[in-house]
Structure formats: C-alpha cells, structure tokens
Design an enzyme around this catalytic site. Structure first.
Site, mmCIF file in Angstrom:
data_model
loop_
_atom_site.group_PDB
_atom_site.id
_atom_site.type_symbol
_atom_site.label_atom_id
_atom_site.label_comp_id
_atom_site.label_asym_id
_atom_site.label_seq_id
_atom_site.Cartn_x
_atom_site.Cartn_y
_atom_site.Cartn_z
ATOM 1 N N LYS A 129 0.995 -1.158 -0.014
ATOM 2 C CA LYS A 129 -0.097 0.114 0.068
ATOM 3 C C LYS A 129 0.836 1.386 -0.026
ATOM 4 O O LYS A 129 0.487 2.417 -0.760
ATOM 5 C CB LYS A 129 -1.007 0.026 1.029
ATOM 6 N N GLU A 213 -3.364 7.336 7.463
ATOM 7 C CA GLU A 213 -4.059 8.115 6.525
ATOM 8 C C GLU A 213 -5.398 8.768 7.255
ATOM 9 O O GLU A 213 -5.884 8.357 8.347
ATOM 10 C CB GLU A 213 -4.158 7.324 5.307
ATOM 11 N N HIS A 248 -14.857 -4.822 6.748
ATOM 12 C CA HIS A 248 -14.232 -4.377 5.723
ATOM 13 C C HIS A 248 -14.150 -5.432 4.521
ATOM 14 O O HIS A 248 -13.305 -5.016 3.424
ATOM 15 C CB HIS A 248 -12.791 -4.001 5.849
ATOM 16 N N ARG A 305 -5.405 -8.579 -10.190
ATOM 17 C CA ARG A 305 -6.056 -9.757 -10.698
ATOM 18 C C ARG A 305 -7.551 -9.785 -11.042
ATOM 19 O O ARG A 305 -7.961 -8.567 -10.872
ATOM 20 C CB ARG A 305 -5.772 -11.030 -9.451
HETATM 21 P P1 ADP Z 1 -7.731 -4.180 2.037
HETATM 22 O O1 ADP Z 1 -6.527 -4.297 1.319
HETATM 23 O O2 ADP Z 1 -7.619 -4.790 3.202
HETATM 24 O O3 ADP Z 1 -9.156 -4.359 1.264
HETATM 25 P P2 ADP Z 1 -8.600 -1.413 1.490
HETATM 26 O O4 ADP Z 1 -7.409 -0.403 1.602
HETATM 27 O O5 ADP Z 1 -8.814 -1.782 0.087
HETATM 28 O O6 ADP Z 1 -8.077 -2.632 2.307
HETATM 29 O O7 ADP Z 1 -9.846 -1.014 2.347
HETATM 30 C C1 ADP Z 1 -10.684 -1.755 2.551
HETATM 31 C C2 ADP Z 1 -11.973 -0.985 3.318
HETATM 32 O O8 ADP Z 1 -11.701 -0.470 4.441
HETATM 33 C C3 ADP Z 1 -12.448 -0.026 2.266
HETATM 34 O O9 ADP Z 1 -13.426 -0.799 1.313
HETATM 35 C C4 ADP Z 1 -13.263 0.865 3.318
HETATM 36 O O10 ADP Z 1 -14.528 0.295 3.650
HETATM 37 C C5 ADP Z 1 -12.303 0.884 4.478
HETATM 38 N N1 ADP Z 1 -11.328 1.845 4.432
HETATM 39 C C6 ADP Z 1 -10.033 1.971 3.930
HETATM 40 N N2 ADP Z 1 -9.380 3.042 3.903
HETATM 41 C C7 ADP Z 1 -10.221 4.002 4.597
HETATM 42 C C8 ADP Z 1 -10.117 5.343 4.883
HETATM 43 N N3 ADP Z 1 -9.083 5.967 4.641
HETATM 44 N N4 ADP Z 1 -11.421 5.861 5.428
HETATM 45 C C9 ADP Z 1 -12.395 5.129 5.636
HETATM 46 N N5 ADP Z 1 -12.592 3.847 5.412
HETATM 47 C C10 ADP Z 1 -11.446 3.266 4.830
#
Ligand code: ADP
Length: 515
Positions: A129, A213, A248, A305
């Site tokens: 990330k 963040e 999530h 993917r």
């Molecule tokens: P992963 O790789 O574990 O799927 P992501 O970064 O894609 O992690 O985030 C998964 C979920 O977490 C998002 O769809 C959202 O619901 C929540 N999320 C991630 N970052 C944030 C953020 N900065 N603020 C609020 N919710 C977040």
C-alpha cells in the site's frame, strides 16, 4: 519494465492448455471460460478437495498436497510441477492464494510458462500500500491525505494526525482482506493503537510497516475495472460499488454505482486508467477508490488480478473478462477500444457464504443437503459447490455468487428479491436471509448506503428478513399442512420437495418469532 519486450508485454508463447491454480467458484468460472475458448484445462486440488467441483469439471486434475492451503494451494513449486507434468503452457491464478504473489509470477515465467496476469514488477509496486501510494502521488492520482512512509514513533503519528485532523486510520502497508486497520480518534489513543496494529501486522503479514491516513467518515467504496495490454494501452470497463461490507470485506456489489453522476464517473474512470498506465499494466485489474460524501475520491489500492465481483461488470458491459485475460496473455492485445465499452442495465452480486450473520458472520461448515437456484432471464450463479458436497473447514466461506441483471436498478432489485426468495440452500448456515434483509432496507433501496451500512442498520438479534403479513400467514399455513403430514408441494424428490422443506423451516421461524 521495458514496454518493447514482447515477453513482458504478454508472453507471446502460444499455449493450448491452462492450469488453474485455485479452487472454489473462481476455479470453476475460469475453467468454463477457458473451455469456451477451446483450451484444455488442468485443475489442482488439495486432499480435502478431491471431489470439489473445480477438480471434477476440469479435463485433468492433479493432487498437490494436504488440506491446509499453506501445504497445497500456496505451494508454488507444486503448482508449477503440475503444469509441467500435464503439458499446460500457462497458469491462471484466480484471486487470493498466489494471484498477487510476484515471486510466484516470476517462477512461472522462469519455468517457461505464461502467467495469466500482470508482470511481477507491477504486482510488486501495487502489492504494497505504501509503494502504490507513492507511485500514485508521482502520477497525480489523488490519494487519501496521509504519510508517504512507514511510521514507528507514536509522536510522529500524533504530529501527522494533528496536521490532517482526527479521526485517522492506521493501516498496514502489507495488509489485505480488510485486516490490519485501526481507527484512532484522539492523540491519547495513538501509542497503544500503533503498537497493536504493528504487532498484528507483523504477525499476519510478516511486515509491520504502518502508515497513517485520514479516516474518511461515511464513505463509499467505488472501484474501476481496467484492462491493459502491457504496452501502454489501457481501457476501463466502468465502475462497481462495493459498500455493503462486514469487517471491511464486501458482501454485495453492484454496477453501475448509484452514487456517481456522469461527470464523477468520467473522472474516477480516468483516474483508474491513469493508475494502470503508471505501471504499464498488463491484464485485468481493479483500481479501488474511497468516495467521500462530498464527491472527492481517493486511490485506495490496485488489485492486480480478477476480482470476486467481476461478474457485475461482465453483465453490464457484455465483456467476458476471462476471455480478455487470455487474449492479453497471448499477446493479442485488449481486443477492444474504449468507445466500444458501454454500460447497459444494472447488475447486483450477492456473495453466498457459509457463515452465520446472527453470530457475527462466523464461518459454518457441513454438507450441502439441498441446492436449488431458480435461474431465469438475467440470473447467473457462479458456484463452487453442489448438492452432496461437504464444505471443508480449511478455506474461504464463499460458496457461490448470485448475480442478477435488470434493465435498471429497481428492476434488478425486484429480480434479486424474487431469486433470493426462491433460492434453496440447506446444510451449512448461510447468509441468504441477510441478503433479503439488506434489499429491504431503505438505505439500500435508495442507494444512499455507505460502508457503515451494516453497523448502522443491522442488529444480530433481529436480522431475519421482514416477512409481509400475507407471507407470514402463508408460511404458517404451509407449516401446518406439513406438520399434519400433507404436502404443500407435489410429493417427491428434487426442487419442489426441497422448497417445501424451506417453507417449513421459514414458517417455524415465523411462528416462533425468529429463532
Ligand atoms: P484491504 O486491502 O484490506 O481490502 P483497503 O485499503 O482496500 O484494504 O480498504 C478496505 C476497506 O476499508 C474499504 O473498502 C473501506 O471500507 C475501508 N477503508 C479503507 N481506507 C479507509 C479510509 N481512509 N477511510 C475510511 N474507510 C477506509
């Protein structure tokens, strides 16, 4: 990566047989797509999956080790050996398992095989990330305000949070699957939260790098499907909205997103194309964004993917993503121009999982005693199970995906309600009633739902689908008939009998107030 290197751009080596390095519904879906292209198919399976659907339907199946995935589906060398032994020329990794493992992709290519996916280099940049955030910052794609490098010192984290404003999210750079995140709402909580998140990340991902963040309140998860040829050409296949999540992780996805205006859609799709171009992306990929209530959107990550929810895109664009992946891996290019891609109608996907919504979605196992899906126009089921199959304990609880299409959102929802109401699945506890419940919620119906939909609207002790009074009476009547030895459906085996059984169970719940 050199964009002039034809091997890097798509592996020009021809292949007529493909090994699918996965299990469950995605292995089945990929095998079907490959067969439609006239390609031979090889499945791999663990000892627990000898009679799993993917192993039964492939032309050939190779046992690769004991049930735990760490001894089978995650052992790259056994998978490559199976490909070489069966004469497969390419490997399709599906999602999960080794699909985003750059070292595996390199080993596949070193063995003279084609990896149906992006280059190891773009997987490396996007797999982390922090490095993908940095790449996006350089490329001008908006990222969530926060740090560009790992933070270990709580005081540094407090200073950053003070600048960007609470609440903030601590995120594991190597995190995935919704794990490795923690919200911090005040400076006093920072030190403990940072220590815990680092500890968990170190344990779960073997990497304790954490960044800070801005935590976006009430966001939506919107993602864009892209296809790249590895030579700089990238197109998008529009968006999916995936805001119905538990822990999530996504449960219901739809395309288009009910949250985008045409102008916002154009901007977010452009940003996704820019993201993929920044790494000379090859193959099918997904760029995930978080959409704030004010319409600002930020890059979250890129999944390099095929995505679980890819079928909703297939239904609204009419494009088969597995076929596209193969075309690109053969070096034939994307085979489509941007202006040929459009969105028609509306599609919804429901993840059918062996899990109990009433017990915090705890996984469930058992034999599939009955499975009847009332298909019909605009209904697709991607499944990895069948009647009589024993769901193993070792893997993801996803059994199948129900995808419906309608001419517009209300019609897609109406169709979904019809199909979910008729769907019969007996055996492990599952989440079909949860999906019925979700569709009945006003926030879902009007499309205003956010990633907090579940926490806000769902009560574990009150989750059974609302039954209209008429339905309730019909169910009670059906139950009485059943209990008195008569049949509400014609006697015999098969769907009708199973359906009667379903009514009986539902009626019991209706009569006993839910339990
Ligand atoms: P992963 O790789 O574990 O799927 P992501 O970064 O894609 O992690 O985030 C998964 C979920 O977490 C998002 O769809 C959202 O619901 C929540 N999320 C991630 N970052 C944030 C953020 N900065 N603020 C609020 N919710 C977040």
């Amino acid at each position: 990566m050199s964009s002039k290197n034809p091997a890097a751009a798509g592996g020009m080596r021809p292949f007529d047989k493909v090994l699918v390095a996965n299990r469950g519904e995605i292995a089945v879906r990929v095998i079907q797509g490959l067969r439609e292209l006239g390609l031979g198919t090889v499945a791999v399976h663990s000892d627990a999956d000898g009679v799993a659907l993917h192993a039964l339907i492939a032309d050939e199946a190779v046992a690769i080790g004991p049930a735990p995935s760490s001894e089978s589906y995650l052992v790259g060398s056994r998978i490559i050996d199976a490909a070489l032994a069966t004469g497969a020329g390419a490997i399709h990794p599906g999602y999960g398992f080794l699909s985003e493992n750059a070292a595996f992709a390199r080993q596949v290519e070193a063995a003279g095989l084609v990896f149906i996916g992006p280059t190891a280099e773009s997987m490396e940049v996007m797999g982390d990330k922090l490095s993908s955030r940095r790449k996006m910052l350089q490329s001008g794609v908006p990222v969530v305000p926060g740090t560009e490098s790992a933070v270990r010192d709580p005081q540094v984290a407090i200073d950053i949070a003070g600048r960007i404003g609470y609440p903030v999210l601590l995120k594991a750079s190597a995190g995935g699957g919704g794990k490795g995140m923690r919200v911090v709402r005040a400076a006093a909580d920072m030190a403990a939260a940072l220590r815990q998140t680092m500890g968990e990340a170190g344990k779960s991902f073997g990497n304790d790098a954490i960044f800070v963040e801005k935590y976006i309140e009430d966001p939506k998860h919107v993602e864009v499907q892209v296809l790249g040829d590895g030579r700089g050409e990238v197109i998008h296949l529009f968006e999916r909205e995936c805001s119905v999540q538990r822990r999530h992780q996504k449960l219901i996805e739809e395309s288009p997103s009910p949250s985008l205006t045409p102008a916002l859609r154009a901007r977010i799709c452009d940003a996704a194309v820019q993201t993929a171009r920044a790494v000379d992306y090859r193959g099918a990929g997904t760029v995930e964004f978080i959409l704030a209530p004010g319409g600002e959107f930020y890059f979250l990550e890129m999944n390099t993917r095929l995505q679980v929810e890819h079928p909703v895109t297939e239904l609204v664009t009419g494009i088969d993503l597995v076929h596209a992946q193969v075309r690109i891996a053969r070096g034939e290019g994307i085979g489509l121009r941007q202006q040929e891609v459009g969105q028609r109608g509306w599609a919804l996907e429901f993840r059918v999982c062996a899990e109990d919504p009433a017990r915090n979605f705890a996984p469930s196992i058992g034999r599939i005693d009955a499975l009847t899906v009332p298909l019909g126009p605009g209904v697709r089921l991607d499944t990895g199970v069948y009647e009589g199959f024993e769901v193993p304990i070792h893997y993801d609880p996803l059994l199948a995906k129900l995808i419906v299409w309608g001419e517009d959102r209300p019609r897609a929802i109406a169709r979904a309600r019809r199909v979910l109401g008729e769907f019969v699945l007996h055996g492990p506890t599952h989440n079909l009633p949860f999906h019925q419940w979700a569709l009945a919620q006003p926030a879902f119906a009007d499309g205003s739902y956010t990633t907090h939909f579940l926490e806000e609207a769902f009560r574990a002790d009150d989750w059974l689908p609302d039954l209209a009074d008429g339905d309730r009476q019909a169910l009670v009547a059906a139950a009485v008939l059943h209990e008195s030895g008569r049949r509400v459906t014609p006697a015999g085996q098969g769907p009708a009998a199973a359906c009667g059984d379903n009514w009986r169970r539902a009626a019991r719940r209706a009569m006993t107030g839910g339990r």
